[in-house]
Design a protein around this motif. Structure first.
Motif, PDB file in Angstrom:
ATOM      1  N   LEU A  81       0.763  -0.766  -0.149  1.00 32.14           N
ATOM      2  CA  LEU A  81       0.035   0.320  -0.487  1.00 32.14           C
ATOM      3  C   LEU A  81       0.813   1.012   0.125  1.00 32.14           C
ATOM      4  O   LEU A  81       0.428   3.317  -0.696  1.00 32.14           O
ATOM      5  CB  LEU A  81      -0.323   0.111   0.822  1.00 32.14           C
ATOM      6  N   ASN A  82       1.970   1.018   0.655  1.00 29.75           N
ATOM      7  CA  ASN A  82       2.827   2.009   0.231  1.00 29.75           C
ATOM      8  C   ASN A  82       3.871   2.452  -0.424  1.00 29.75           C
ATOM      9  O   ASN A  82       4.251   3.701  -1.302  1.00 29.75           O
ATOM     10  CB  ASN A  82       4.096   2.032   1.840  1.00 29.75           C
ATOM     11  N   GLN A  83       3.260   1.856  -1.829  1.00 33.10           N
ATOM     12  CA  GLN A  83       3.765   1.733  -3.013  1.00 33.10           C
ATOM     13  C   GLN A  83       2.902   2.328  -3.802  1.00 33.10           C
ATOM     14  O   GLN A  83       3.312   2.667  -5.041  1.00 33.10           O
ATOM     15  CB  GLN A  83       4.512   0.568  -3.511  1.00 33.10           C
ATOM     16  N   ILE A  84       1.513   2.235  -3.629  1.00 31.67           N
ATOM     17  CA  ILE A  84       0.301   2.642  -4.630  1.00 31.67           C
ATOM     18  C   ILE A  84       0.863   4.546  -4.032  1.00 31.67           C
ATOM     19  O   ILE A  84       0.942   4.952  -3.042  1.00 31.67           O
ATOM     20  CB  ILE A  84      -1.411   2.145  -4.130  1.00 31.67           C
ATOM     21  N   SER A  85       0.390   5.082  -5.428  1.00 24.88           N
ATOM     22  CA  SER A  85       0.317   6.745  -5.311  1.00 24.88           C
ATOM     23  C   SER A  85      -0.676   7.193  -6.358  1.00 24.88           C
ATOM     24  O   SER A  85      -1.043   6.557  -7.549  1.00 24.88           O
ATOM     25  CB  SER A  85       1.343   7.309  -5.647  1.00 24.88           C
ATOM     26  N   CYS A  86      -1.302   8.179  -5.754  1.00 21.61           N
ATOM     27  CA  CYS A  86      -2.579   8.535  -6.234  1.00 21.61           C
ATOM     28  C   CYS A  86      -2.335  10.021  -7.945  1.00 21.61           C
ATOM     29  O   CYS A  86      -1.346  10.153  -7.650  1.00 21.61           O
ATOM     30  CB  CYS A  86      -3.512   9.800  -5.298  1.00 21.61           C
TER      31      CYS A  86
END
Length: 86
Positions: A81-86
């Motif tokens: 989840l930390n690797q997902i960016s908006c």
């Protein structure tokens, strides 16, 4: 006495919670399951109600659902989840 809105160890889910979970999963287009061994019922059994387009399982260890999902990510849920960016 105040009780948090969580399910404690060996505590049963009420019918309203179970029905709500089953309905939400059955109507979902995408199901993401993360950070669980899928060994605790009834929650582990909820996945059988998913009829959507794609499913993702994020977990460090093997689960009974590994071969049943569209995408399997073998990692810690927080790292993913930390690797997902908006």
């Amino acid at each position: 006495r105040v009780k948090p809105d969580v399910v404690l160890y060996e505590e049963a889910l009420n019918d309203r919670v179970i029905d709500g979970a089953v309905n939400a999963i059955a109507q979902a287009d995408l199901l993401i399951v993360g950070g669980t061994s899928l060994n605790v019922y009834p929650a582990a059994g909820f996945l059988q109600y998913f009829r959507g387009n794609a499913s993702v399982l994020i977990n460090c260890g093997e689960t009974q659902m590994d071969g049943s999902v569209d995408l399997l990510i073998r990692d810690k849920i927080g790292s993913v989840l930390n690797q997902i960016s908006c």
